[in-house]
Design an enzyme around this catalytic site. Sequence first.
Site, mmCIF file in Angstrom:
data_model
loop_
_atom_site.group_PDB
_atom_site.id
_atom_site.type_symbol
_atom_site.label_atom_id
_atom_site.label_comp_id
_atom_site.label_asym_id
_atom_site.label_seq_id
_atom_site.Cartn_x
_atom_site.Cartn_y
_atom_site.Cartn_z
ATOM 1 N N GLU A 1 37.233 122.897 109.230
ATOM 2 C CA GLU A 1 37.672 122.062 108.132
ATOM 3 C C GLU A 1 37.554 122.823 106.797
ATOM 4 O O GLU A 1 36.826 123.757 106.332
ATOM 5 C CB GLU A 1 36.265 120.910 108.033
ATOM 6 C CG GLU A 1 36.584 120.019 106.788
ATOM 7 C CD GLU A 1 35.251 118.952 107.034
ATOM 8 O OE1 GLU A 1 34.969 118.524 107.899
ATOM 9 O OE2 GLU A 1 35.074 118.574 106.082
ATOM 10 N N GLU B 1 36.364 117.725 96.755
ATOM 11 C CA GLU B 1 35.444 116.650 96.999
ATOM 12 C C GLU B 1 34.717 116.458 95.398
ATOM 13 O O GLU B 1 34.377 117.341 94.879
ATOM 14 C CB GLU B 1 34.167 117.131 97.952
ATOM 15 C CG GLU B 1 34.877 117.221 99.324
ATOM 16 C CD GLU B 1 33.823 117.560 100.410
ATOM 17 O OE1 GLU B 1 33.290 116.602 101.160
ATOM 18 O OE2 GLU B 1 33.356 118.494 100.304
#
Length: 418
Positions: A149, A154
């Site tokens: 990932e 974020e």
Amino acid sequence: MKRLFTSSKAYLFLLVLALVATLFPVGKANAAYNLVWSDEFDGTSINGNNWVFETGTGSGGWGNNELEYYTSRPENARIENGNLVIEARKESFGGMNYTSARLKTQGKKSFKYGRIEARMKLPKGQGLWPAFWTLGADIGTVGWPKSGEIDIMEHINNENNTYGYIHWDAGGNADYGGASQSFDPTQYHVYSIEWTSSAIKWFVDGVQFREANILNSINSTEEFHKDHFLLLNLAVGGNWPGSPDGSTVFPGKMYVDYVRVYQDGGTTPPPSGSIVSGGTYKLINTNSGKALDVSGAGTSPGTNVQIWTDNGSGAQKWTIYRNADGSYKLINTNSALALDVSGAGTSDGTNVQVWTDLGNGAQTWNITQNADGSYKLINTNSRKALDVSSSGTADGTNVQIWTDNGTGAQKWNLVRLQ
């Protein structure tokens, strides 16, 4: 999107094995990449050739104890003014108290290496967690974290920074990453990674803030040498940000202006009609074959704009920036002045010049592609087209605005220079 927290023991393991190549800004994004795929979100609906929705609550709140129910409703995800809007709402749905959306390119588009970027404006609020990230295309067979990932961006809560992380399997979940520089994420910024066979680097607005070494799959990082697909979502709650509280404003909206993928040696051109914001172009009039030019290579506000034989000078180079409303401004690279309608005029024949960049309607243009592949530029203030006076073809012929009539005097080929 962060699934689990790494233990301090695992973090020490990563440090000892020298995963980190560099921790703070050291450079700019690689200009040698070529655009191979993008979604500019300029249509009227989400492009099903690019994106699929993940819906529901996932396993254990998508592995993070999140509180939203992801839907495919337009209330939660839609195209609006040239942006993908992902909206988190406080409402009862499917047994949850919040709704939002999560889109992915799985089964549609996947990539290995290159520069992956998105221009976005993010919401703030306790418990809000927007993300732009990737997962290995083989996740359906190997599971997570063996899929790998890459969290390109974020953001949590009310912080004035974002985060970049990678997750992979090293005898269990391992991760590395950290915070960006400080900035205001509620304004538009470009979030990107540069991903090569040796490293993954994270950037905000082209400024690097983190780097991970994956050369020769060091530290079991083979997950980052295979295809990944892209995801965009706005989570509510979860292990990392915590739950919303009374201060959280709903709805929370995440605006995505575009998503683009660049690779070395890429040959696929931008999608029909797309303009690369921040790209430098020359504009060649299709009737005359001559370039949009600042007279005498002038640098003073009020200098006239004309057509002239294409000579590759800075007077004929224009950097095109996309505005938040989907329109564009054109900045001459030689003078750093904007393409401008004199006096904010609206009458046929009003002169076009360069002027200090003010961001007003006189300097704002809608750029649309014609059926023959050329473009017309319509001034948003006057609703009139960028036009060569009397369809002239001689060096020095004046450029003006005129009622949109579809003639060659109003058609321009946009040639990307960088």
